[in-house]
Design an enzyme around this catalytic site. Structure first.
Site, mmCIF file in Angstrom:
data_model
loop_
_atom_site.group_PDB
_atom_site.id
_atom_site.type_symbol
_atom_site.label_atom_id
_atom_site.label_comp_id
_atom_site.label_asym_id
_atom_site.label_seq_id
_atom_site.Cartn_x
_atom_site.Cartn_y
_atom_site.Cartn_z
ATOM 1 N N ASP A 21 9.426 8.581 -12.345
ATOM 2 C CA ASP A 21 10.078 7.248 -12.419
ATOM 3 C C ASP A 21 10.932 7.247 -13.428
ATOM 4 O O ASP A 21 10.816 7.695 -14.658
ATOM 5 C CB ASP A 21 8.810 6.023 -12.845
ATOM 6 C CG ASP A 21 9.423 4.843 -13.103
ATOM 7 O OD1 ASP A 21 10.462 4.527 -12.707
ATOM 8 O OD2 ASP A 21 8.632 3.925 -13.947
ATOM 9 N N ASP A 25 9.455 0.977 -14.107
ATOM 10 C CA ASP A 25 8.724 -0.083 -13.599
ATOM 11 C C ASP A 25 7.375 0.815 -13.014
ATOM 12 O O ASP A 25 6.763 -0.132 -12.332
ATOM 13 C CB ASP A 25 9.366 -0.643 -12.442
ATOM 14 C CG ASP A 25 9.649 0.500 -11.074
ATOM 15 O OD1 ASP A 25 9.487 1.825 -11.460
ATOM 16 O OD2 ASP A 25 10.426 0.175 -10.069
ATOM 17 N N ASP A 29 10.750 7.224 -8.215
ATOM 18 C CA ASP A 29 12.040 6.821 -7.184
ATOM 19 C C ASP A 29 12.960 8.005 -7.135
ATOM 20 O O ASP A 29 12.537 9.146 -7.547
ATOM 21 C CB ASP A 29 12.742 5.748 -8.209
ATOM 22 C CG ASP A 29 12.861 6.050 -9.703
ATOM 23 O OD1 ASP A 29 13.295 7.191 -9.898
ATOM 24 O OD2 ASP A 29 12.698 4.954 -10.220
ATOM 25 N N ASP A 98 10.511 12.459 6.379
ATOM 26 C CA ASP A 98 9.390 11.975 7.423
ATOM 27 C C ASP A 98 9.858 10.959 8.546
ATOM 28 O O ASP A 98 10.657 10.193 8.258
ATOM 29 C CB ASP A 98 8.010 11.129 6.337
ATOM 30 C CG ASP A 98 6.917 11.619 6.441
ATOM 31 O OD1 ASP A 98 6.458 11.980 7.626
ATOM 32 O OD2 ASP A 98 6.354 12.206 5.471
ATOM 33 N N ASP A 201 5.016 12.461 11.828
ATOM 34 C CA ASP A 201 3.870 11.817 11.434
ATOM 35 C C ASP A 201 3.229 11.494 12.804
ATOM 36 O O ASP A 201 3.717 10.802 13.532
ATOM 37 C CB ASP A 201 4.026 10.445 10.745
ATOM 38 C CG ASP A 201 2.845 9.672 10.136
ATOM 39 O OD1 ASP A 201 2.301 10.410 9.330
ATOM 40 O OD2 ASP A 201 2.589 8.703 10.544
ATOM 41 N N GLU A 255 2.738 16.383 12.827
ATOM 42 C CA GLU A 255 1.241 16.328 12.271
ATOM 43 C C GLU A 255 0.536 15.796 13.499
ATOM 44 O O GLU A 255 0.829 14.811 14.160
ATOM 45 C CB GLU A 255 1.367 15.033 11.326
ATOM 46 C CG GLU A 255 -0.153 14.869 10.738
ATOM 47 C CD GLU A 255 -0.238 13.522 10.052
ATOM 48 O OE1 GLU A 255 -0.943 13.266 9.129
ATOM 49 O OE2 GLU A 255 0.568 12.453 10.487
ATOM 50 N N HIS A 330 -0.507 14.746 0.816
ATOM 51 C CA HIS A 330 -0.465 13.312 0.185
ATOM 52 C C HIS A 330 -1.830 12.305 1.006
ATOM 53 O O HIS A 330 -2.338 11.491 0.532
ATOM 54 C CB HIS A 330 0.538 12.281 0.698
ATOM 55 C CG HIS A 330 0.899 12.271 2.169
ATOM 56 N ND1 HIS A 330 1.207 13.296 2.885
ATOM 57 C CD2 HIS A 330 0.921 11.024 2.991
ATOM 58 C CE1 HIS A 330 1.495 12.846 4.234
ATOM 59 N NE2 HIS A 330 1.121 11.414 4.275
ATOM 60 N N ASP A 331 -2.596 13.045 1.928
ATOM 61 C CA ASP A 331 -3.444 12.378 2.931
ATOM 62 C C ASP A 331 -4.789 13.066 2.474
ATOM 63 O O ASP A 331 -5.884 12.661 3.199
ATOM 64 C CB ASP A 331 -3.365 12.629 4.244
ATOM 65 C CG ASP A 331 -2.325 11.534 4.750
ATOM 66 O OD1 ASP A 331 -2.303 10.269 3.955
ATOM 67 O OD2 ASP A 331 -1.682 11.490 5.919
#
Length: 562
Positions: A21, A25, A29, A98, A201, A255, A330-331
């Site tokens: 970040d 916040d 990013d 992605d 995806d 995927e 990430h999954d």
């Protein structure tokens, strides 16, 4: 075998919300990623896969896209994204984006128009709408990936729309050629900006069985046989290739839940011109017990199953297609907690798993923090979890399935996607150096011991071991292209195999246990001499003729002589 950058390279996946970040916040990013490109260059990776940064209401953390050609406000601007692409290219790295086109967000202008009326609506057929059955139930009995019916009722038009994921992720209708043309135009938009390919995806979900029939006779049932590897999937991917991808020096990875090696050969055979490689899920299922609760039903994984699945994919795709190599993303939960040990043996087991992935045939993928040996988290309360799949599971398990909260949390600690989404641990300062604000999800408490600053300063760290593996891959084509052959199939602790490229042969020996294990050369390697290439413990450079007693989670790779 044709040599290409995507076969020889190493991919690093960035989950932007949790990487770095820059603005305080609490949300990662694009400028934060830009500030860490020298870190990635030093690690040695060749390709960066960026999880979605498109405009999104974030029902599924960016995998619900409301504008495919705009950047999410939380992540920055298109100018920030362009600076990131330039920064990667200047450093000799490539960027893949992605591609999420099985579904969009329900806030996408296409869907807003689609649900506005049934009559004379050019966008109605961009999505999959059906009336309910005569008894008032949903059009069919399919279940969503995230639990519950895969259909949502729209009061305005009196019909249901299909959503294989959340209700805010309506499925796009790939039967509609206008929709397909829109998708190809969007892909061209990004390729013309200079990206180097796509990670697609759940791309094998885009073709559904004609008529959308029920899955069996139960009130609700998994309908995967009607939407995984559907009847027109190869037609669509070949059309996509002709329309957008052909003639470009790019990489594509699909995927594909439920894909078999036989199907993967069709998807990845260069002659068929579909995708370069697939993400298969069979490895991810070896610790899932049979039953109706899917991945949340836990069982201890067995080394024999890892050997069997890996060997099947290594041998059946050899010379025909291409493997992608991963144990977390990430999954998926953190691989060192799942397949290694995240206690006292964390470092050596993380190095063993890295050795395994980088010495198989295929393209290795590193998920952010994997190179540090980051571990699963155990938040004390369900209120601290953010993932929609995790929260849906907990609610169903406790309220409908009769699980206790403790049973549900045990599965969440093992399998929740939030295990991978805690922020990247950069240093031992407040919030692990990820943000000066309040992070969007909790920081793992072990960040003071496990972080990039500590790892980069320690020559024996997991990080520097990854650098060595990546460096070896550049020097030795055998790591990408060598043929795999399993040894000692029935050994309960040791996973051993050879890689062969022309006259060069390597031997990989991995002790997947917390105890010592004895390696004796099989008959075909008796008397072979070897030179040590890499190991995760101090070891003599020559291969002992009398066999090797391997320490807990020890990994050794030898180049065999003669």
């Amino acid at each position: 075998m044709e040599r290409t950058f995507w076969k020889e390279g190493v991919v690093y996946q960035i989950y932007p919300r949790s990487f770095m970040d820059s603005g305080g916040d609490g949300i990662g990013d694009l400028k934060g990623i830009l500030s860490k490109l020298d870190y990635l260059k030093y690690l040695g990776v060749d390709i960066v896969w960026l999880s979605p940064v498109y405009k999104s209401p974030n029902d599924d953390n960016g995998y619900d896209i409301s504008d495919y050609c705009a950047i999410m406000d939380e992540f920055g601007t298109m100018a920030d994204w362009e600076a990131l692409l330039e920064g990667l290219h200047i450093r000799g790295m490539r960027l893949i984006m992605d591609l999420v086109v099985n579904h969009s967000s329900d806030e996408h202008e296409w869907f807003v128009e689609s649900r506005s009326s049934k009559e004379n609506n050019p966008y109605r057929d961009y999505y999959i709408w059906r009336p309910g059955k005569p008894d008032g139930t949903e059009p069919n009995n399919w279940l969503s990936f995230f639990g519950g019916s895969a259909w949502a009722y729209d009061e305005g038009t009196g019909e249901y729309y299909l959503h294989l994921f959340t209700k805010k992720q309506p499925d796009l209708n790939w039967e509609n050629p206008k929709l397909r043309k829109e998708v190809y135009g969007m892909m061209s938009f990004w390729l013309e900006k200079g990206i180097d390919g796509f990670r697609m995806d759940v791309i094998n979900c885009i073709s559904k069985t004609e008529g959308l029939p029920d899955a069996g006779t139960a009130r609700y049932a998994w309908g995967g046989e009607h939407f995984l590897n559907g009847p027109r999937i190869h037609e669509y991917l070949q059309e996509m290739n002709r329309s957008v991808l052909a003639g470009r020096d790019i990489m594509t990875v699909g995927e594909m839940p439920g894909v078999t090696p036989e199907e993967a050969v069709l998807y990845t055979d260069p002659e068929r011109r579909e995708v370069h490689m697939v993400f298969q899920f069979e490895t991810m299922d070896i610790d899932t017990a049979p039953g109706g609760s899917g991945k949340w039903s836990l069982k201890p994984w067995e080394l024999r199953d890892l050997k069997a699945v890996t060997t099947k994919w290594q041998t059946e795709l050899h010379g025909k297609g291409w493997n992608s190599l991963y144990l977390n993303n990430h999954d998926q939960p953190r691989m060192v907690s799942r397949f290694g040990s995240d206690g006292a043996l964390r470092k050596v087991s993380a190095k063993l798993l890295a050795t395994f992935l980088h010495t198989l045939q295929g393209t290795p993928y590193i998920y952010q923090g994997e190179e540090l040996g980051m571990t699963n988290v155990r938040f004390p309360s369900i209120q601290e979890y953010k993932d929609v799949e995790t929260l849906n599971f907990y609610r169903e398990a406790v309220n409908e399935w009769g699980w206790t909260p403790e049973q549900a949390m045990a599965s969440i600690y093992a399998k929740s996607r939030d295990n991978a989404r805690t922020p990247m641990q950069w240093d031992d300062s407040a919030n692990a150096g990820f943000t000066t604000g309040t992070p969007w999800i909790g920081i793992h408490p072990n960040y003071t011991e496990i972080n990039a600053k500590e790892a980069m300063a320690d020559p024996d760290s997991v990080f520097h071991y990854y650098r060595r593996l990546i460096g070896l891959r550049r020097e030795h084509p055998i790591m990408a292209y060598g043929e795999y052959r399993l040894l000692l199939e029935d050994h309960p602790q040791i996973y051993a195999y050879t890689r062969q490229l022309e006259s060069e042969q390597w031997l990989v020996i991995l002790n997947f246990s917390e105890g010592e294990a004895r390696f004796e050369s099989p008959e075909e390697l008796k008397g072979a001499e070897g030179q040590l290439i890499i190991a995760n413990y101090p070891a003599d450079p020559g291969m002992p003729a009398s066999g090797i007693t391997l320490r807990p989670y020890e990994a050794r790779v030898y180049r065999l002589k003669g």
